[in-house]
Write a protein that holds these residues in place. Structure first.
Motif, PDB file in Angstrom:
ATOM      1  N   THR A   1      79.023  52.833  28.125  1.00  0.00           N
ATOM      2  CA  THR A   1      79.151  51.379  28.044  1.00  0.00           C
ATOM      3  C   THR A   1      79.685  50.887  29.375  1.00  0.00           C
ATOM      4  O   THR A   1      80.436  51.586  30.064  1.00  0.00           O
ATOM      5  CB  THR A   1      80.109  50.924  26.928  1.00  0.00           C
ATOM      6  OG1 THR A   1      81.447  51.239  27.288  1.00  0.00           O
ATOM      7  CG2 THR A   1      79.736  51.542  25.585  1.00  0.00           C
TER       8      THR A   1
ATOM      9  N   ILE B   1      78.239  51.049  20.023  1.00  0.00           N
ATOM     10  CA  ILE B   1      79.187  51.789  20.866  1.00  0.00           C
ATOM     11  C   ILE B   1      79.253  53.260  20.483  1.00  0.00           C
ATOM     12  O   ILE B   1      79.593  54.108  21.305  1.00  0.00           O
ATOM     13  CB  ILE B   1      80.590  51.129  20.799  1.00  0.00           C
ATOM     14  CG1 ILE B   1      81.507  51.687  21.886  1.00  0.00           C
ATOM     15  CG2 ILE B   1      81.206  51.269  19.413  1.00  0.00           C
ATOM     16  CD1 ILE B   1      82.846  50.971  21.994  1.00  0.00           C
TER      17      ILE B   1
ATOM     18  N   ALA C   1      77.629  55.898  22.736  1.00  0.00           N
ATOM     19  CA  ALA C   1      78.129  56.149  24.088  1.00  0.00           C
ATOM     20  C   ALA C   1      78.872  57.473  24.175  1.00  0.00           C
ATOM     21  O   ALA C   1      79.621  57.844  23.279  1.00  0.00           O
ATOM     22  CB  ALA C   1      79.044  55.008  24.525  1.00  0.00           C
TER      23      ALA C   1
ATOM     24  N   VAL D   1      83.088  55.442  27.483  1.00  0.00           N
ATOM     25  CA  VAL D   1      83.249  53.997  27.323  1.00  0.00           C
ATOM     26  C   VAL D   1      84.002  53.452  28.534  1.00  0.00           C
ATOM     27  O   VAL D   1      85.152  53.816  28.775  1.00  0.00           O
ATOM     28  CB  VAL D   1      84.009  53.663  26.022  1.00  0.00           C
ATOM     29  CG1 VAL D   1      84.301  52.162  25.942  1.00  0.00           C
ATOM     30  CG2 VAL D   1      83.200  54.103  24.805  1.00  0.00           C
TER      31      VAL D   1
ATOM     32  N   THR E   1      85.481  50.049  30.014  1.00  0.00           N
ATOM     33  CA  THR E   1      85.861  48.735  29.509  1.00  0.00           C
ATOM     34  C   THR E   1      86.367  47.837  30.628  1.00  0.00           C
ATOM     35  O   THR E   1      86.869  48.320  31.647  1.00  0.00           O
ATOM     36  CB  THR E   1      87.000  48.838  28.470  1.00  0.00           C
ATOM     37  OG1 THR E   1      88.238  49.100  29.151  1.00  0.00           O
ATOM     38  CG2 THR E   1      86.732  49.904  27.427  1.00  0.00           C
TER      39      THR E   1
ATOM     40  N   TYR F   1      87.873  44.423  22.259  1.00  0.00           N
ATOM     41  CA  TYR F   1      87.823  45.881  22.389  1.00  0.00           C
ATOM     42  C   TYR F   1      88.762  46.579  21.410  1.00  0.00           C
ATOM     43  O   TYR F   1      88.504  47.712  21.017  1.00  0.00           O
ATOM     44  CB  TYR F   1      88.087  46.303  23.838  1.00  0.00           C
ATOM     45  CG  TYR F   1      86.834  46.211  24.680  1.00  0.00           C
ATOM     46  CD1 TYR F   1      85.988  47.303  24.825  1.00  0.00           C
ATOM     47  CD2 TYR F   1      86.472  45.017  25.297  1.00  0.00           C
ATOM     48  CE1 TYR F   1      84.824  47.220  25.571  1.00  0.00           C
ATOM     49  CE2 TYR F   1      85.303  44.924  26.045  1.00  0.00           C
ATOM     50  CZ  TYR F   1      84.485  46.033  26.177  1.00  0.00           C
ATOM     51  OH  TYR F   1      83.323  45.942  26.910  1.00  0.00           O
TER      52      TYR F   1
ATOM     53  N   ARG G   1      83.770  53.922  18.300  1.00  0.00           N
ATOM     54  CA  ARG G   1      83.189  54.971  19.153  1.00  0.00           C
ATOM     55  C   ARG G   1      83.332  56.322  18.444  1.00  0.00           C
ATOM     56  O   ARG G   1      84.125  56.475  17.521  1.00  0.00           O
ATOM     57  CB  ARG G   1      83.872  54.993  20.515  1.00  0.00           C
ATOM     58  CG  ARG G   1      85.260  55.606  20.534  1.00  0.00           C
ATOM     59  CD  ARG G   1      85.929  55.372  21.880  1.00  0.00           C
ATOM     60  NE  ARG G   1      87.156  56.109  22.055  1.00  0.00           N
ATOM     61  CZ  ARG G   1      88.337  55.783  21.548  1.00  0.00           C
ATOM     62  NH1 ARG G   1      88.456  54.703  20.781  1.00  0.00           N
ATOM     63  NH2 ARG G   1      89.408  56.523  21.784  1.00  0.00           N
TER      64      ARG G   1
ATOM     65  N   VAL H   1      87.852  56.726  27.022  1.00  0.00           N
ATOM     66  CA  VAL H   1      87.833  55.306  27.370  1.00  0.00           C
ATOM     67  C   VAL H   1      88.477  55.144  28.744  1.00  0.00           C
ATOM     68  O   VAL H   1      89.613  55.590  28.961  1.00  0.00           O
ATOM     69  CB  VAL H   1      88.593  54.457  26.335  1.00  0.00           C
ATOM     70  CG1 VAL H   1      88.571  52.977  26.730  1.00  0.00           C
ATOM     71  CG2 VAL H   1      88.002  54.652  24.939  1.00  0.00           C
TER      72      VAL H   1
END
Length: 198
Positions: free
Chosen positions: A58, A124, A127, A130, A132, A151, A158, A164
């Protein structure tokens, strides 16, 4: 890859911290660093994705004050990586769509991207990594977002174990941020100067 903590001094109040970061971002925009920071983010971001083995990530279409993501989007597409971007719904939930093409430019808005059809709130889950947006992150991985909670609601969708990483300007990795029980920590940050893991 590890780079030092940045230089913004943020207050303990989230609303005031957002104000300070937004003011600093306006100064960054006025300095005209979109191209150089965008190219640096692309180089470090592609390396991060290669090292993670991610096939689908993402990302987001950055506003003109945010760390520029257009170069990274094009670099990932050129490398054969599938890129998903969020579509913010009226409820502030995030739908997702695949980027089919990203036009040239240092700042490319969501409306300028060639997107596939919406994938739904669970998009999501496709993915492997991720990336962000965020206003700042501290050394514990506490992320300061825009305040809408988009978020906070999306990240639990996810797959388990998917990392992340928040994309920031260099000065936005800070020693400490206020946190609340619902705040989900991130695993690392991607900045023009490199990647820092927590």
């Amino acid at each position: 890859m590890s780079t030092p903590i940045g230089g913004l001094d943020l207050p303990d109040d989230k609303k005031e911290a957002r104000r300070v970061v937004r003011a600093a971002r306006r100064e960054w925009r006025a300095a005209g660093r979109h191209r150089i920071d965008g190219e640096s983010l692309a180089a470090h971001g592609v390396q991060l994705v290669r090292e993670s083995g991610a096939c689908t990530v993402t990302l987001f279409a950055a506003w003109d004050v945010e760390p520029p993501t257009a170069h990274l989007t094009r670099a990932l597409l050129d490398a054969g990586v599938r890129v998903l971007v969020p579509l913010t719904l009226p409820s502030l939930a995030l739908d997702w769509a695949e980027v089919r093409a990203c036009p040239e430019g240092d700042v490319v808005g969501e409306e300028d991207l060639d997107l596939g059809p919406p994938l739904g709130l669970d998009g999501i889950a496709g993915a492997d990594l991720v990336l962000t947006p965020g206003l700042a992150v501290d050394q514990r991985g506490v992320r300061l977002g825009q305040g809408g909670g988009c978020y906070d609601r999306a990240l639990p969708r996810r797959r388990e174990g998917v990392k992340v990483v928040t994309v920031l300007h260099d000065a936005e990795l800070v020693p400490s941020l206020p946190s609340e029980p619902h705040d989900l920590p991130v695993d690392g940050v991607l900045r023009p100067s490199g990647v820092t893991w927590f």
